[in-house]
Scaffold this motif. Structure first.
Motif, PDB file in Angstrom:
ATOM      1  N   THR A   4       0.808  -1.205   0.000  1.00 38.01           N
ATOM      2  CA  THR A   4       0.000   0.000   0.000  1.00 38.01           C
ATOM      3  C   THR A   4       0.845   1.260   0.000  1.00 38.01           C
ATOM      4  O   THR A   4       0.348   2.340   0.201  1.00 38.01           O
ATOM      5  CB  THR A   4      -0.909   0.033   1.235  1.00 38.01           C
ATOM      6  N   SER A   5       2.156   1.101  -0.222  1.00 38.94           N
ATOM      7  CA  SER A   5       3.010   2.277  -0.262  1.00 38.94           C
ATOM      8  C   SER A   5       2.574   3.211  -1.371  1.00 38.94           C
ATOM      9  O   SER A   5       2.431   2.804  -2.513  1.00 38.94           O
ATOM     10  CB  SER A   5       4.465   1.851  -0.507  1.00 38.94           C
ATOM     11  N   PRO A   6       2.344   4.482  -1.051  1.00 39.99           N
ATOM     12  CA  PRO A   6       1.979   5.418  -2.110  1.00 39.99           C
ATOM     13  C   PRO A   6       3.118   5.579  -3.090  1.00 39.99           C
ATOM     14  O   PRO A   6       4.285   5.432  -2.743  1.00 39.99           O
ATOM     15  CB  PRO A   6       1.709   6.720  -1.339  1.00 39.99           C
ATOM     16  N   VAL A 557      -2.424  -7.306   4.044  1.00 38.05           N
ATOM     17  CA  VAL A 557      -2.615  -6.086   3.253  1.00 38.05           C
ATOM     18  C   VAL A 557      -3.225  -6.423   1.900  1.00 38.05           C
ATOM     19  O   VAL A 557      -4.125  -5.725   1.411  1.00 38.05           O
ATOM     20  CB  VAL A 557      -1.268  -5.348   3.085  1.00 38.05           C
ATOM     21  N   GLU A 561      -6.706  -5.023   0.181  1.00 41.24           N
ATOM     22  CA  GLU A 561      -6.759  -4.399  -1.142  1.00 41.24           C
ATOM     23  C   GLU A 561      -7.808  -5.067  -2.022  1.00 41.24           C
ATOM     24  O   GLU A 561      -8.566  -4.391  -2.735  1.00 41.24           O
ATOM     25  CB  GLU A 561      -5.381  -4.477  -1.804  1.00 41.24           C
ATOM     26  N   GLN A 564     -11.208  -3.992  -0.862  1.00 41.29           N
ATOM     27  CA  GLN A 564     -11.487  -2.607  -1.241  1.00 41.29           C
ATOM     28  C   GLN A 564     -11.965  -2.529  -2.683  1.00 41.29           C
ATOM     29  O   GLN A 564     -12.915  -1.803  -3.008  1.00 41.29           O
ATOM     30  CB  GLN A 564     -10.220  -1.758  -1.054  1.00 41.29           C
ATOM     31  N   ARG A 602       1.369   4.573   8.010  1.00 41.74           N
ATOM     32  CA  ARG A 602       0.710   4.522   6.697  1.00 41.74           C
ATOM     33  C   ARG A 602      -0.438   3.518   6.669  1.00 41.74           C
ATOM     34  O   ARG A 602      -1.492   3.773   6.069  1.00 41.74           O
ATOM     35  CB  ARG A 602       1.737   4.183   5.618  1.00 41.74           C
ATOM     36  N   LEU A 603      -0.230   2.376   7.307  1.00 41.16           N
ATOM     37  CA  LEU A 603      -1.285   1.367   7.274  1.00 41.16           C
ATOM     38  C   LEU A 603      -2.500   1.803   8.091  1.00 41.16           C
ATOM     39  O   LEU A 603      -3.638   1.482   7.735  1.00 41.16           O
ATOM     40  CB  LEU A 603      -0.742   0.033   7.769  1.00 41.16           C
ATOM     41  N   GLN A 605      -3.426   4.872   8.251  1.00 40.66           N
ATOM     42  CA  GLN A 605      -4.074   5.778   7.306  1.00 40.66           C
ATOM     43  C   GLN A 605      -4.880   4.996   6.267  1.00 40.66           C
ATOM     44  O   GLN A 605      -6.012   5.360   5.934  1.00 40.66           O
ATOM     45  CB  GLN A 605      -3.023   6.639   6.595  1.00 40.66           C
ATOM     46  N   ASP A 606      -4.282   3.925   5.753  1.00 38.82           N
ATOM     47  CA  ASP A 606      -4.967   3.135   4.731  1.00 38.82           C
ATOM     48  C   ASP A 606      -6.223   2.462   5.284  1.00 38.82           C
ATOM     49  O   ASP A 606      -7.268   2.424   4.616  1.00 38.82           O
ATOM     50  CB  ASP A 606      -4.017   2.071   4.167  1.00 38.82           C
ATOM     51  N   ALA A 610     -10.008   3.092   4.113  1.00 37.84           N
ATOM     52  CA  ALA A 610     -10.883   2.019   3.624  1.00 37.84           C
ATOM     53  C   ALA A 610     -12.220   2.030   4.354  1.00 37.84           C
ATOM     54  O   ALA A 610     -13.293   1.913   3.742  1.00 37.84           O
ATOM     55  CB  ALA A 610     -10.184   0.678   3.787  1.00 37.84           C
ATOM     56  N   ALA A 691      -5.017   9.902   2.548  1.00 37.26           N
ATOM     57  CA  ALA A 691      -5.611   8.566   2.470  1.00 37.26           C
ATOM     58  C   ALA A 691      -7.126   8.638   2.543  1.00 37.26           C
ATOM     59  O   ALA A 691      -7.831   7.841   1.930  1.00 37.26           O
ATOM     60  CB  ALA A 691      -5.064   7.696   3.595  1.00 37.26           C
TER      61      ALA A 691
END
Length: 714
Positions: A4-6, A557, A561, A564, A602-603, A605-606, A610, A691
Motif C-alpha cells: 500500500t506504499s503510495p 494487506v 486491497e 477494497q 501509513r497502514l 491511514q490506509d 478504507a 488517504a
C-alpha cells in the motif's frame, strides 16, 4: 514490504533536451554561472594531482569575464531559474534554453582565456604537464592567444591583453537588443547568436588575429589603456563586411539601481509573456523581488570556493527500508530536503540521480570495513532511525541545496554530537549571512574557529563550533579562502562573537568530537582509515526483524486491497463487512506491531481510508466511530515534530465533530467549527491528497436512520 506504499517519484529527473543538457553541463564549472555564485572544485581533482591554485586561477578568469561583460550578466540573470533546484516547468525550460544559447555562443572564448592565462606562469619544463591537465578542446581554443608568449611585453601586459580580447569578444550588445529583438523567445535568441558579429566564439579569433598584426608599442599602449583602448585600436575589424558593435556596462556596475534595471530588461519580458503559465510567471516575479539577494556572483570570488566530494553510489540503494537494518556503519552522511520542490538525492553510478521529495532525507552509510549502502527515508522512517541510533555513529549533515535545511531543528539531533559539512553554500553566504541556519548564533554562545591545514597542497578546512560544542561546521575550501573568511569573522562587530584558535586542544571538547571530525575528513579525502576510527562492537548484537515482519504482513494487506476493490465495484453492506474484517485484520495481525514506524502510520491511514468508504456510502455511524478511534491512534503514534501531524490532527478534529453532530451531541459553535475545518481541509486536499477521501462528504451525514432493510438494498 506492504503493497500500500503510495507512489513516490524518486527515480526520474525533470526532462531536458539532450542538447540543452550537454551545453549546460559544459558550463557547470564557470564561476557563478550555474552554481549560484559558487566555485565548486571536486576534491578528486586535488587528490589526482591537479594544483588547487591552478584550478582557482582558471575559475577566477571565468568569474571576471562573467562580471565585466554584458553577456556574462545576461547569463547570471538567467541561471537561477534555468537550473535545479528551480521548480520544473515551462518557464524553467525557457530559461534553460536561453542560457544554453548564450553558453553555446561563448563557451570557447571563455575557456580560451581561462586556459591561457594561468599557463603564462608555467615554465617550459612544466608546460607538457599543464597541457595534459586540460581537455584538448580548451587547448585548441587557447591557441588563438599563443602568439602573446613570443611578444616582447611585460607579463602583466600579456595578461591584460588576453583578458581584454575575451572581454571585447563577449561584449556583444545583447542587453541593448534584448527587448527590441525579443530575445526572450528562444528561437529568436538562437537566431541572433548565429549572426557572426553577435557570436563571441566567431568574434574572438578575428580580434586575436587583428591584434597580433600590431607592433609591440601599440600592444603596450592597449594593455595600459584597457578594453576601451584595445577596442579603439581594433575599430577597423570587420566580420562578413560588418563592423563589430560593443555593449557597454556602467563603470560603477553593479549598483542596486543597475541590477534592478538589468532584471527588468531581461526578466521583464518573461513576466509579461502570456504563452508561459501564470503560476510560473508569478513564481519568477517572487524570486526576483529583490535582485541583490537572487543574483549569483555578487560576492568576492575567493569567498566562493567550496571543495566537494563525489556522491555517486555503487552499493545497495533502498527506499524506506526497515530501519533496524541501518546500523553498524561508523559514518552516515545525511542530506535533508526542506524545499517545496524535488532535489537530487542519491546518485547511482552511471545512472540519473534519484529525486528527493520535499521533507524526505537521503542517507549514505560509509565504512572502509563493510559494504556501502544508501537510501531515501520519509519523515517517519527518519524519526525512528534517529531514535535508535547509537552514540558511536558519526552523523554528518550536508547543508542542503541552496536554502534547503540541515535538520538542525530535530530534537533527536539536538541531543547528540553531529558534524555539518558545507557542500552547497559559499563560505561567504554560510559564514557571513546564514550561520543561524547552520546552527551557530548568539543563543549558542561564542563561536570557536580553527583552520586545519590538509596534507593536500593549498587545501584547508575552516571549522567552527558553538560554545555547546555541537554541531561542528566544516568548510572545505582553499587555504587562502579559509584564512580570509576567519579574519572577516573575527573582525565582525555584531551579536555573534568569534574566537580563532590554533591549538587543536582548544577546539575539540571531547574525544568523540575529534573522532567525528577525523572520520568525515578521512572519507572526504579518500584516505585510509586507521583502526582508531573503527567503531566499538555493540554490547548486544542487533538482530534486524522488521523486514520479516513486513513480509508476514503482506497477505493481510493484499486481502484488504482485494476487499477494497470488490466494495468499489459493488458497494453493498455484505461487501463492506468483508472489507471491514480485512481492514481490522491488518491492525490485528501478529506482525503489525513489529514493522517500521512509517508502515504502522501509513497502514493506519490506509485502514481509516478504507473504512471511511463505508461511512460515506452506507452512512454507518458505528463505522465512523471506529474511524475516529483509528485516527486517534494514528495521531498519538506520530512524533510531536512530524510534518504530517498538523494535517492528521485537523482530520481527527473534523471526524470527531462530525460524530458528535450525527449523534446529536454537538453544540452550535461545534457545528460552525466543523464547517470551517472541513473547508480548510478540502482546500488542502486539492493540493496534497490524503488517504481519506474528500471530507466534504461528512457534511451530508445525518442522524442515524431507521433499521436497514435486509439483503443488498442498504
Amino acid at each position: 514490504m506492504p503493497r500500500t506504499s503510495p507512489s513516490r517519484r524518486h527515480s526520474r529527473p525533470p526532462v531536458r533536451t539532450a542538447s540543452t543538457a550537454r551545453v549546460l553541463d559544459f558550463s557547470r564549472d564557470w564561476a557563478g554561472l550555474c552554481r549560484g555564485g559558487r566555485i565548486l572544485v571536486s576534491i578528486d581533482r586535488i587528490t589526482d594531482g591537479d594544483p588547487l591554485t591552478e584550478i582557482l586561477a582558471h575559475e577566477s578568469v571565468h568569474d571576471v569575464l562573467l562580471r565585466t561583460t554584458p553577456l556574462g550578466w545576461t547569463q547570471l540573470v538567467l541561471s537561477p531559474s534555468a537550473m535545479d533546484p528551480y521548480e520544473p516547468g515551462a518557464l524553467r525550460d525557457r530559461c534553460a534554453r536561453l542560457l544554453a544559447a548564450t553558453v553555446q555562443a561563448s563557451r570557447f572564448t571563455q575557456e580560451a582565456v581561462a586556459t591561457f592565462l594561468p599557463g603564462l606562469d608555467v615554465g617550459p619544463a612544466g608546460m607538457e604537464a599543464y597541457r595534459a591537465r586540460h581537455p584538448q578542446a580548451y587547448l585548441d581554443a587557447a591557441d588563438a592567444l599563443e602568439w602573446l608568449r613570443t611578444r616582447d611585453l611585460p607579463p602583466e601586459a600579456r595578461e591584460r591583453l588576453a583578458l581584454d580580447l575575451g572581454t571585447l569578444a563577449l561584449a556583444v550588445p545583447v542587453l541593448e537588443e534584448w527587448q527590441p529583438q525579443r530575445l526572450h523567445r528562444p528561437e529568436r535568441a538562437e537566431q541572433w547568436f548565429r549572426v557572426p558579429r553577435n557570436r563571441p566564439d566567431r568574434r574572438f579569433p578575428v580580434l586575436c588575429r587583428a591584434l597580433k598584426e600590431l607592433p609591440d608599442e601599440d600592444l603596450l599602449r592597449a594593455a595600459r589603456g584597457g578594453p576601451d583602448e584595445t577596442a579603439r585600436l581594433l575599430a577597423h575589424v570587420r566580420i562578413d563586411g560588418e563592423p563589430l558593435a560593443h555593449g557597454r556596462l556602467p563603470a560603477d556596475a553593479p549598483t542596486p539601481e543597475w541590477l534592478d534595471g538589468l532584471v527588468e530588461n531581461v526578466i521583464g519580458p518573461l513576466l509579461g509573456d502570456t504563452t508561459l503559465p501564470q503560476d510560473d510567471r508569478d513564481l519568477l516575479a517572487g524570486v526576483w523581488a529583490v535582485p541583490a539577494l537572487t543574483m549569483p556572483g555578487l560576492h568576492p570570488a575567493l569567498l566562493s570556493v567550496v571543495l566537494t566530494q563525489t556522491t555517486s553510489t555503487n552499493g545497495r540503494i533502498d527506499l524506506d527500508p526497515p530501519t533496524d537494518e541501518l546500523h553498524g556503519h561508523p559514518l552516515v552522511e545525511v542530506l535533508h530536503n526542506a524545499l517545496p520542490v524535488r532535489v537530487p538525492g542519491v546518485e547511482p553510478v552511471g545512472r540519473e540521480p534519484m529525486w528527493l521529495d520535499g521533507g524526505d532525507t537521503a542517507l549514505w552509510f560509509i565504512s572502509p570495513w563493510q559494504d556501502q549502502r544508501a537510501c531515501h527515508l520519509s519523515p517517519a522512517w527518519l524519526h525512528e532511525w534517529l531514535a535508535e541510533l547509537d552514540d558511536d555513529t558519526t552523523l554528518c549533515m550536508r547543508d542542503g541545496g541552496d536554502l534547503a535545511g540541515v535538520l538542525l531543528g530535530d530534537r533527536r539531533l539536538a541531543a547528540r554530537r553531529r558534524v555539518v559539512l558545507l557542500q552547497h553554500r559559499t563560505p561567504h553566504r554560510a559564514l557571513l549571512v546564514e550561520l543561524p541556519v547552520l546552527g551557530l548564533d548568539e543563543e549558542r554562545g561564542p563561536v570557536t574557529m580553527m583552520v586545519a591545514h590538509s596534507e593536500l597542497d593549498g587545501v584547508a578546512y575552516l571549522m567552527l563550533r558553538p560554545e555547546s560544542s555541537s554541531p561542528v561546521l566544516i568548510v572545505p575550501t582553499a587555504r587562502v579562502t579559509a584564512e580570509r573568511a576567519a579574519r572577516a569573522l573575527v573582525e565582525r562587530r555584531d551579536q555573534v562573537r568569534f574566537r580563532l584558535v590554533t591549538d587543536p586542544e582548544d577546539f575539540y571538547t571531547s574525544h568523540g568530537m575529534l573522532r567525528d571530525v577525523m572520520r568525515v575528513l578521512h572519507n572526504f579525502e579518500a584516505k585510509p582509515w586507521p583502526d582508531t576510527l573503527r567503531p566499538a562492537p555493540p554490547a548486544t548484537p542487533r538482530e534486524p526483524a522488521r523486514r520479516r515482519a513486513e513480509a508476514d504482513l503482506d497477505p493481510f494487506v493484499a486481502r484488504m486491497e482485494r476487499a477494497q476493490k470488490a466494495f468499489a465495484r459493488s458497494p453493498t453492506a455484505e461487501r463492506f463487512a468483508e472489507l471491514s474484517a480485512a481492514a481490522e485484520g491488518v491492525l490485528a495481525a501478529p506482525s503489525f506491531p513489529h514493522v517500521s514506524l512509517g508502515w504502522r502510520i501509513r497502514l493506519r491511514q490506509d485502514v481509516a481510508g478504507a473504512l471511511y468508504g463505508g461511512v460515506v456510502t452506507l452512512h454507518d455511524h458505528d463505522v465512523l466511530r471506529r474511524v475516529v478511534e483509528i485516527q486517534t491512534e494514528l495521531v498519538a503514534l506520530l512524533p510531536e515534530d512530524s510534518p504530517e501531524r498538523p494535517a492528521q490532527q485537523r482530520t481527527l478534529a473534523i471526524l470527531s465533530l462530525c460524530l458528535r453532530r450525527v449523534t446529536g451531541a454537538a453544540a452550535p459553535e461545534e457545528l460552525l467549527l466543523e464547517a470551517l475545518l472541513t473547508a480548510s481541509a478540502t482546500e488542502a486536499h486539492t493540493r496534497r491528497p490524503s488517504a481519506l477521501a474528500d471530507l466534504r462528504h461528512l457534511r451530508h451525514l445525518r442522524r442515524p436512520p431507521g433499521p436497514r432493510p435486509s439483503g443488498d438494498t442498504a
